[in-house]
Scaffold this motif. Structure first.
Motif, PDB file in Angstrom:
ATOM      1  N   ASN A   1       0.818  -1.209   0.000  1.00 41.26           N
ATOM      2  CA  ASN A   1       0.000   0.000   0.000  1.00 41.26           C
ATOM      3  C   ASN A   1       0.855   1.264   0.000  1.00 41.26           C
ATOM      4  O   ASN A   1       0.578   2.212  -0.729  1.00 41.26           O
ATOM      5  CB  ASN A   1      -0.944   0.011   1.205  1.00 41.26           C
ATOM      6  CG  ASN A   1      -2.075  -0.980   1.058  1.00 41.26           C
ATOM      7  OD1 ASN A   1      -2.320  -1.543  -0.005  1.00 41.26           O
ATOM      8  ND2 ASN A   1      -2.782  -1.221   2.151  1.00 41.26           N
TER       9      ASN A   1
ATOM     10  N   ARG B   1      -6.763   5.973  -0.240  1.00 43.07           N
ATOM     11  CA  ARG B   1      -7.951   5.390   0.402  1.00 43.07           C
ATOM     12  C   ARG B   1      -7.680   3.939   0.790  1.00 43.07           C
ATOM     13  O   ARG B   1      -7.983   3.521   1.910  1.00 43.07           O
ATOM     14  CB  ARG B   1      -9.156   5.474  -0.546  1.00 43.07           C
ATOM     15  CG  ARG B   1     -10.433   4.910   0.043  1.00 43.07           C
ATOM     16  CD  ARG B   1     -11.604   4.948  -0.935  1.00 43.07           C
ATOM     17  NE  ARG B   1     -11.284   4.238  -2.154  1.00 43.07           N
ATOM     18  CZ  ARG B   1     -11.128   4.796  -3.368  1.00 43.07           C
ATOM     19  NH1 ARG B   1     -11.271   6.082  -3.512  1.00 43.07           N
ATOM     20  NH2 ARG B   1     -10.833   4.072  -4.413  1.00 43.07           N
ATOM     21  N   GLU B   2      -7.074   3.182  -0.124  1.00 42.22           N
ATOM     22  CA  GLU B   2      -6.780   1.776   0.177  1.00 42.22           C
ATOM     23  C   GLU B   2      -5.783   1.655   1.325  1.00 42.22           C
ATOM     24  O   GLU B   2      -5.970   0.856   2.240  1.00 42.22           O
ATOM     25  CB  GLU B   2      -6.231   1.080  -1.065  1.00 42.22           C
ATOM     26  CG  GLU B   2      -6.044  -0.397  -0.890  1.00 42.22           C
ATOM     27  CD  GLU B   2      -5.626  -1.084  -2.176  1.00 42.22           C
ATOM     28  OE1 GLU B   2      -4.916  -2.097  -2.073  1.00 42.22           O
ATOM     29  OE2 GLU B   2      -5.990  -0.619  -3.261  1.00 42.22           O
TER      30      GLU B   2
ATOM     31  N   ASN C   1      -5.057   3.931   3.753  1.00 44.75           N
ATOM     32  CA  ASN C   1      -5.614   4.405   5.018  1.00 44.75           C
ATOM     33  C   ASN C   1      -6.688   3.465   5.553  1.00 44.75           C
ATOM     34  O   ASN C   1      -6.764   3.239   6.767  1.00 44.75           O
ATOM     35  CB  ASN C   1      -6.170   5.816   4.860  1.00 44.75           C
ATOM     36  CG  ASN C   1      -5.078   6.841   4.594  1.00 44.75           C
ATOM     37  OD1 ASN C   1      -3.885   6.552   4.692  1.00 44.75           O
ATOM     38  ND2 ASN C   1      -5.480   8.040   4.231  1.00 44.75           N
ATOM     39  N   THR C   2      -7.507   2.913   4.670  1.00 47.32           N
ATOM     40  CA  THR C   2      -8.551   1.985   5.109  1.00 47.32           C
ATOM     41  C   THR C   2      -7.931   0.744   5.728  1.00 47.32           C
ATOM     42  O   THR C   2      -8.368   0.286   6.792  1.00 47.32           O
ATOM     43  CB  THR C   2      -9.466   1.589   3.931  1.00 47.32           C
ATOM     44  OG1 THR C   2     -10.077   2.770   3.415  1.00 47.32           O
ATOM     45  CG2 THR C   2     -10.538   0.609   4.359  1.00 47.32           C
ATOM     46  N   TYR C   3      -6.909   0.209   5.098  1.00 51.30           N
ATOM     47  CA  TYR C   3      -6.273  -0.987   5.638  1.00 51.30           C
ATOM     48  C   TYR C   3      -5.604  -0.695   6.982  1.00 51.30           C
ATOM     49  O   TYR C   3      -5.686  -1.496   7.916  1.00 51.30           O
ATOM     50  CB  TYR C   3      -5.257  -1.566   4.659  1.00 51.30           C
ATOM     51  CG  TYR C   3      -4.728  -2.903   5.115  1.00 51.30           C
ATOM     52  CD1 TYR C   3      -5.531  -4.034   5.079  1.00 51.30           C
ATOM     53  CD2 TYR C   3      -3.442  -3.029   5.625  1.00 51.30           C
ATOM     54  CE1 TYR C   3      -5.075  -5.260   5.519  1.00 51.30           C
ATOM     55  CE2 TYR C   3      -2.974  -4.256   6.068  1.00 51.30           C
ATOM     56  CZ  TYR C   3      -3.789  -5.365   6.012  1.00 51.30           C
ATOM     57  OH  TYR C   3      -3.342  -6.578   6.465  1.00 51.30           O
TER      58      TYR C   3
ATOM     59  N   GLU D   1      -6.471   1.452   9.141  1.00 54.61           N
ATOM     60  CA  GLU D   1      -7.431   1.831  10.177  1.00 54.61           C
ATOM     61  C   GLU D   1      -8.482   0.753  10.424  1.00 54.61           C
ATOM     62  O   GLU D   1      -9.412   0.979  11.199  1.00 54.61           O
ATOM     63  CB  GLU D   1      -8.102   3.141   9.775  1.00 54.61           C
ATOM     64  CG  GLU D   1      -7.126   4.306   9.710  1.00 54.61           C
ATOM     65  CD  GLU D   1      -7.680   5.530   9.002  1.00 54.61           C
ATOM     66  OE1 GLU D   1      -8.869   5.518   8.622  1.00 54.61           O
ATOM     67  OE2 GLU D   1      -6.919   6.480   8.820  1.00 54.61           O
ATOM     68  N   SER D   2      -8.361  -0.388   9.757  1.00 56.03           N
ATOM     69  CA  SER D   2      -9.333  -1.467   9.949  1.00 56.03           C
ATOM     70  C   SER D   2      -8.605  -2.743  10.378  1.00 56.03           C
ATOM     71  O   SER D   2      -7.387  -2.808  10.378  1.00 56.03           O
ATOM     72  CB  SER D   2     -10.128  -1.691   8.664  1.00 56.03           C
ATOM     73  OG  SER D   2      -9.274  -2.068   7.606  1.00 56.03           O
TER      74      SER D   2
ATOM     75  N   HIS E   1       0.016   7.147   7.500  1.00 55.06           N
ATOM     76  CA  HIS E   1      -1.244   7.706   7.022  1.00 55.06           C
ATOM     77  C   HIS E   1      -0.911   8.801   6.017  1.00 55.06           C
ATOM     78  O   HIS E   1      -0.027   9.613   6.237  1.00 55.06           O
ATOM     79  CB  HIS E   1      -2.033   8.289   8.199  1.00 55.06           C
ATOM     80  CG  HIS E   1      -3.300   8.955   7.786  1.00 55.06           C
ATOM     81  ND1 HIS E   1      -4.478   8.278   7.662  1.00 55.06           N
ATOM     82  CD2 HIS E   1      -3.568  10.242   7.448  1.00 55.06           C
ATOM     83  CE1 HIS E   1      -5.418   9.110   7.269  1.00 55.06           C
ATOM     84  NE2 HIS E   1      -4.882  10.307   7.136  1.00 55.06           N
TER      85      HIS E   1
END
Length: 183
Positions: free
Chosen positions: A25, A142-143, A145-147, A149-150, A164
Motif C-alpha cells: 500500500n 484510500r486503500e 488508510n482503510t487498511y 485503520e481497519s 497515514h
C-alpha cells in the motif's frame, strides 16, 4: 506440541501477510505520487514563461504575478518526501494560478496573444494529467488508510510503521470563483 507449532506458524504467516500489505500500500501511494510529481515539475517549468507573457500586458498586476512566483517557489521548496506538505503547497499554487487566468479575462489583448494561448493550452493539458493522477493517488491513499485503520491492520500499525497519507483535495478557497478588481 503440534498444536502450539501450528498456532505459531499461523501467527507468523498472518504477520507476514499484514506486513506485506502495508509495504504494498505504501509503495502504491508513493508510485501514484510520483506520477503527480512529474506533472508538477512540468507545471513549475511552465509558470515562469506564463508570468513573463502576462507581465507584458498587465504590468500593474505586479502583486498577482509575484504571488504566483512565490507560490511556485514555496511548492518547489517542500521536500519531495513530504507528500502531505506538497499537497498543501500545491493547493495554494493552484489558487494563485487561477488569478493569472482571471487576468487573461480582464485583458483582451492578453487573451488574444498566441504565446499566452499556447501556454494556457499546455497548462490545461498538465492540469488534466494532474487530475487523472490525483484520482489514482487518492484511490491508493484510500486503500492504504482503510487498511491501516481497519482489522487486522490496525493491530499492527505501530509495529510495521504504518504511514497515514492525506488526500489530494481541492481546498475551500479553490472552490470559489476568483475575484479580479481594478479599483
Amino acid at each position: 506440541m503440534l498444536l502450539l507449532i501450528g498456532v505459531v506458524v499461523v501467527i507468523v504467516l498472518l504477520l507476514v501477510v499484514v506486513f506485506n500489505r502495508f509495504v504494498k500500500n505504501k509503495n502504491m501511494v508513493k508510485d501514484a505520487w510520483s506520477n503527480i510529481d512529474v506533472a508538477l515539475k512540468r507545471r513549475y517549468d511552465l509558470i515562469p514563461n506564463l508570468v513573463e507573457t502576462v507581465k507584458g500586458y498587465a504590468a500593474h498586476e505586479k502583486t498577482t504575478l509575484e504571488s504566483v512566483i512565490n507560490a511556485r517557489n514555496a511548492a518547489m521548496a517542500v521536500p519531495s518526501d513530504d507528500i502531505n506538505g506538497q499537497i498543501k503547497a500545491e493547493n495554494h499554487l493552484q489558487q494563485t494560478l487561477r488569478s493569472i487566468f482571471a487576468l487573461g479575462e480582464a485583458y483582451p489583448d492578453l487573451k488574444a496573444n498566441a504565446g499566452f494561448l499556447d501556454l494556457q493550452q499546455k497548462l490545461n493539458e498538465i492540469e488534466e494529467n494532474l487530475e487523472r493522477s490525483r484520482r489514482y493517488y487518492n484511490g491508493t491513499v484510500r486503500e492504504n488508510n482503510t487498511y491501516g485503520e481497519s482489522m487486522p491492520g490496525v493491530l499492527f500499525t505501530g509495529m510495521f510503521g504504518y504511514q497515514h497519507f492525506d488526500y489530494f483535495e481541492a481546498e475551500v478557497a479553490e472552490r470559489e470563483n476568483v475575484k479580479v478588481s481594478f479599483n
